[in-house]
Enzyme design. Structure first.
Site, PDB file in Angstrom:
ATOM      1  N   HIS A   1       1.149  -0.669  -3.731  1.00  0.00           N
ATOM      2  CA  HIS A   1       0.722  -2.022  -4.418  1.00  0.00           C
ATOM      3  C   HIS A   1      -0.514  -1.969  -5.255  1.00  0.00           C
ATOM      4  CE1 HIS A   1      -1.640  -1.039  -0.672  1.00  0.00           C
ATOM      5  NE2 HIS A   1      -2.415  -2.031  -1.150  1.00  0.00           N
TER       6      HIS A   1
ATOM      7  N   HIS B   1      -3.918  -2.785  -4.959  1.00  0.00           N
ATOM      8  CA  HIS B   1      -5.283  -2.538  -4.658  1.00  0.00           C
ATOM      9  C   HIS B   1      -5.941  -1.185  -5.129  1.00  0.00           C
ATOM     10  CE1 HIS B   1      -4.976  -5.555  -1.098  1.00  0.00           C
ATOM     11  NE2 HIS B   1      -5.055  -6.318  -2.285  1.00  0.00           N
TER      12      HIS B   1
ATOM     13  N   ASP C   1      -8.022   0.880  -4.162  1.00  0.00           N
ATOM     14  CA  ASP C   1      -8.059   2.049  -3.326  1.00  0.00           C
ATOM     15  C   ASP C   1      -6.501   2.624  -3.268  1.00  0.00           C
ATOM     16  OD1 ASP C   1      -7.249  -0.048  -1.547  1.00  0.00           O
ATOM     17  OD2 ASP C   1      -7.442   1.160   0.121  1.00  0.00           O
ATOM     18  N   HIS C   2      -5.611   2.447  -3.904  1.00  0.00           N
ATOM     19  CA  HIS C   2      -4.487   2.798  -4.065  1.00  0.00           C
ATOM     20  C   HIS C   2      -4.190   3.208  -5.654  1.00  0.00           C
ATOM     21  CE1 HIS C   2      -3.064   2.078   0.154  1.00  0.00           C
ATOM     22  NE2 HIS C   2      -4.091   1.328  -0.131  1.00  0.00           N
TER      23      HIS C   2
ATOM     24  N   HIS D   1       0.965  -7.933   2.710  1.00  0.00           N
ATOM     25  CA  HIS D   1      -0.132  -7.535   2.585  1.00  0.00           C
ATOM     26  C   HIS D   1      -0.737  -7.749   0.945  1.00  0.00           C
ATOM     27  CE1 HIS D   1      -3.735  -4.844   2.479  1.00  0.00           C
ATOM     28  NE2 HIS D   1      -3.371  -4.150   1.384  1.00  0.00           N
TER      29      HIS D   1
ATOM     30  N   ASP E   1      -0.208  -0.275   2.857  1.00  0.00           N
ATOM     31  CA  ASP E   1      -0.621  -1.176   3.547  1.00  0.00           C
ATOM     32  C   ASP E   1       0.021  -2.188   4.394  1.00  0.00           C
ATOM     33  OD1 ASP E   1      -2.751   0.491   2.722  1.00  0.00           O
ATOM     34  OD2 ASP E   1      -3.945  -0.967   1.829  1.00  0.00           O
TER      35      ASP E   1
ATOM     36  N   HIS F   1      -3.237   4.463   5.422  1.00  0.00           N
ATOM     37  CA  HIS F   1      -4.563   4.789   5.837  1.00  0.00           C
ATOM     38  C   HIS F   1      -4.644   5.288   7.217  1.00  0.00           C
ATOM     39  CE1 HIS F   1      -7.051   2.414   2.934  1.00  0.00           C
ATOM     40  NE2 HIS F   1      -5.862   1.554   2.860  1.00  0.00           N
TER      41      HIS F   1
HETATM   42 ZN   LIG Z   1      -4.300  -2.532   0.109  1.00  0.00          ZN
END
Ligand SMILES: [Zn+2]
Length: 263
Positions: A56, A58, A60-61, A115, A135, A175
């Site tokens: 996705h 975000h 942090d990905h 998410h 996530d 995560h």
């Molecule tokens: Zn995320």
């Protein structure tokens, strides 16, 4: 199919993944935020990263994409509707699309909103399936819906897709949240002996050698799969006195998701 789980050691506790074809050495990098660790792992194994898959949009990905593309020329793949939020996306995926790695690896796209609304999970076509779930699903938990997501969609994804996968499916989340999530399970279901055992065994685990669960295990320890547990429902009624006598699973899921936000 060879799966290498890479622990980033960052404060977000991200896992990155390399999925390699043992015949050709081609590799797909999933959410390679820590591009340096991913590149080193590929080099050590003699693999060539040819594709990047973002579960996705975000940061942090996707935050490692640019460096990874610069160093490998790999193609970026993500949900078909994520193109305006993921720079340089070369291929958009819809439900059922296959991502091939080398000659031997086939990964099937699951369109899994909740998410975010542009989230994919990948399911391997292997004797024992593996699910790379970003996530959406965590060990003993579910993704939040704070940044572009929707709890009702997340429930639908759990009920109509994830819950129907084979019990032996191995779970590879984005995560390492297992310890905190098991505490939430026990907060909601204090008599869950399996969760208590697992917390004792896995609390303080070294995430670079992380435990990998299966869907069968998740059904026992993940509150978001335990929507008909009498204890879960009774405890939920303490927080929501208006809960009906036999609440439908969707209502239970949404209330649990709400409680988890402030827990
Ligand atoms: Zn995320």
């Amino acid at each position: 199919m060879i799966v290498k789980q890479i622990w980033t050691g960052n404060s977000y506790r991200n896992f990155n993944y390399l999925i390699a074809c043992p015949e050709t050495g081609d590799a797909l990098a999933i959410d390679p935020l820590d591009h340096e660790k991913c590149l080193k792992a590929a080099k050590d194994a003699g693999w060539t990263i040819t594709q990047i898959l973002n579960t996705h949009e975000h940061r942090d990905h996707t935050g490692g994409n640019e460096q990874m593309v610069r160093k490998t020329g790999a193609e970026i793949i993500a949900h078909q509707n994520a193109g305006d939020r993921i720079a340089g996306m070369a291929r958009g995926l819809g439900a059922g699309d296959i991502v091939s790695v080398g000659k031997t690896v086939e990964l099937e796209t699951l369109d899994t909103p909740g998410h975010t609304m542009s989230h994919v999970c990948l399911l391997s076509h292997t004797d024992q399936p593996a699910l790379f779930c970003g996530d959406t699903l965590f060990n003993a938990g579910a993704g939040n819906c704070h940044n572009g997501g929707h709890p009702a969609q997340l429930y639908k994804t759990f009920a109509e897709q994830l819950a129907r996968l084979p019990a032996a499916t191995r779970i590879y989340p984005g995560h390492d949240y297992i310890e905190n999530n098991l505490r939430f399970t026990l907060n909601r279901e204090p008599d869950n002996a399996r969760a208590a055992e697992m917390l004792a065994a896995l609390g303080g685990q070294d995430p670079s050698q992380a435990y990998v669960s299966t869907l069968e295990v998740e059904r026992e320890i993940n509150t978001f799969f335990r929507l008909t547990s009498p204890t879960v429902i009774a405890k939920l009624r303490e927080a929501f006195s208006d809960l009906p006598d036999n609440p439908d699973p969707r209502t239970v899921f949404l209330k649990l998701r709400e409680l988890r936000n402030s827990w």
